[in-house]
Design a protein around this motif. Structure first.
Motif, PDB file in Angstrom:
ATOM      1  N   ILE A 190       0.879  -1.257   0.025  1.00  0.00           N
ATOM      2  CA  ILE A 190      -0.061   0.000   0.094  1.00  0.00           C
ATOM      3  C   ILE A 190       0.775   1.243   0.074  1.00  0.00           C
ATOM      4  O   ILE A 190       1.853   1.183   0.921  1.00  0.00           O
ATOM      5  N   ASN A 202       1.954   5.347   0.546  1.00  0.00           N
ATOM      6  CA  ASN A 202       1.725   6.172   1.675  1.00  0.00           C
ATOM      7  C   ASN A 202       0.952   7.382   1.479  1.00  0.00           C
ATOM      8  O   ASN A 202       0.835   7.867   2.440  1.00  0.00           O
ATOM      9  N   TYR A 212      -2.161   9.706   0.902  1.00  0.00           N
ATOM     10  CA  TYR A 212      -3.554   9.525   1.408  1.00  0.00           C
ATOM     11  C   TYR A 212      -4.627   8.934   0.587  1.00  0.00           C
ATOM     12  O   TYR A 212      -5.444   8.195   1.212  1.00  0.00           O
ATOM     13  N   ARG A 253      -4.063   5.313   1.113  1.00  0.00           N
ATOM     14  CA  ARG A 253      -4.638   4.561   2.258  1.00  0.00           C
ATOM     15  C   ARG A 253      -6.400   4.620   2.466  1.00  0.00           C
ATOM     16  O   ARG A 253      -6.799   3.830   2.947  1.00  0.00           O
ATOM     17  N   SER A 270      -7.643   1.728   0.441  1.00  0.00           N
ATOM     18  CA  SER A 270      -7.377   0.675   1.141  1.00  0.00           C
ATOM     19  C   SER A 270      -8.380   0.353   2.300  1.00  0.00           C
ATOM     20  O   SER A 270      -8.776  -1.015   2.358  1.00  0.00           O
TER      21      SER A 270
END
Length: 302
Positions: A134, A136, A138, A141, A144
């Motif tokens: 994944i 880093n 925003y 994330r 995910s």
């Protein structure tokens, strides 16, 4: 020696085992070893057929004892070749747990062979080789996190991100606000809202209450699904009568509401303080969506 080191060592006890016919992606050679399969310097496997276990229930126990503590990873490769698997599989699972072994169940000989090949191939590779990667940023994330909710895809994440900006704002949105987002239908709205507002733990008693038509929802407390719901005190009394005195301890109480995912994350955000800037997150999502729109427009021009 070098060739044997890169191959699966097979015990001579396994001569005639049809699993060996399907081991094609990794070399294997017969050797005088204690386990059935030597898959690395500290990993081994014992092969067990459930049909054979029914005839010789003590076989796997004595085979595990022969291993002693020579291997860090000890696998019991169980071939499920019987129809009634509940009792024998329960026995094998119990033996594996008590003797610190990893149980792998396969329903075909090909699947057994693939397990052996995969463990040998990943012998010297780190654990992060099979972990999900994944980014880093925003948006990655956020994608995910939201795609873990059933039926929510990456396009829906971009829609939610462009409308609400942050994960916290998305979690705080009502069902009406979620339904206004294009492409977010009734089923997805329900999935999202339940994921953010259902309690962390759901006991067996609460599942039974749900089956009986009694639902628990945060501020509203526990309600009976009917056209004219009774008072809250009468509802708890009715549940006590239905479940009995022994099960009344699990009945949800309106005085102590369940901690939902949203409330738990709100508390975590409060502890983080100023480390998270919602404005920057919203701008990042908008920039990403703008880049996506430009790339789609360029592709259409081509």
């Amino acid at each position: 020696m070098e060739q044997a080191r890169n191959a699966i060592l097979v015990s001579r006890r396994q001569q005639g085992n049809p699993v060996l016919k399907h081991v094609k992606n990794v070399r294997w050679v017969f050797a005088d070893i204690v386990p059935d399969y030597l898959l690395g310097q500290s990993s081994c496997a014992l092969y067990l057929s459930l049909r054979y276990h029914l005839l010789h229930p003590d076989y796997i126990y004595f085979r595990i004892r022969e291993l002693q503590k020579s291997f860090r990873l000890r696998i019991v490769l169980c071939f499920v070749d019987v129809e009634d698997v509940i009792k024998p599989l329960h026995e094998v699972t119990k033996i594996a747990l008590l003797h610190d072994c990893t149980l792998l169940c396969a329903w075909s000989l090909v699947e057994c062979a693939r397990y052996l090949e995969t463990i040998k191939i990943f012998e010297n590779k780190p654990a992060d080789a099979i972990q999900e990667r994944i980014d880093n940023d925003y948006v990655s994330r956020l994608t995910s996190a939201l795609t873990s909710v059933r039926h929510i895809n990456k396009t829906d994440v971009l829609t939610l991100g462009s409308n609400f900006g942050t994960l916290a704002a998305t979690m705080g949105a009502s069902m009406e606000e979620l339904a206004r987002c294009p492409g977010i239908g009734e089923r997805k709205v329900k999935r999202l809202y339940e994921a953010f507002h259902e309690p962390f733990r759901r006991t067996v008693r609460q599942a039974r209450l749900s089956e009986m038509g009694i639902v628990s929802s945060g501020k509203e407390g526990t309600q009976k699904c009917s056209e004219s719901p009774p008072s809250k005190g009468a509802q708890v009394d009715n549940m006590k009568d239905d479940l009995g005195e022994e099960q009344t301890s699990d009945v949800p109480s309106t005085k102590n509401p369940e901690v939902s995912v949203r409330k738990a994350l709100d508390a975590a955000y409060a502890k983080l303080g100023g480390r998270h800037n919602p404005k920057e997150s919203s701008e990042e999502v908008e920039n990403f969506c703008h880049q996506e729109d430009e790339s789609k427009g360029n592709s259409m021009d081509l």
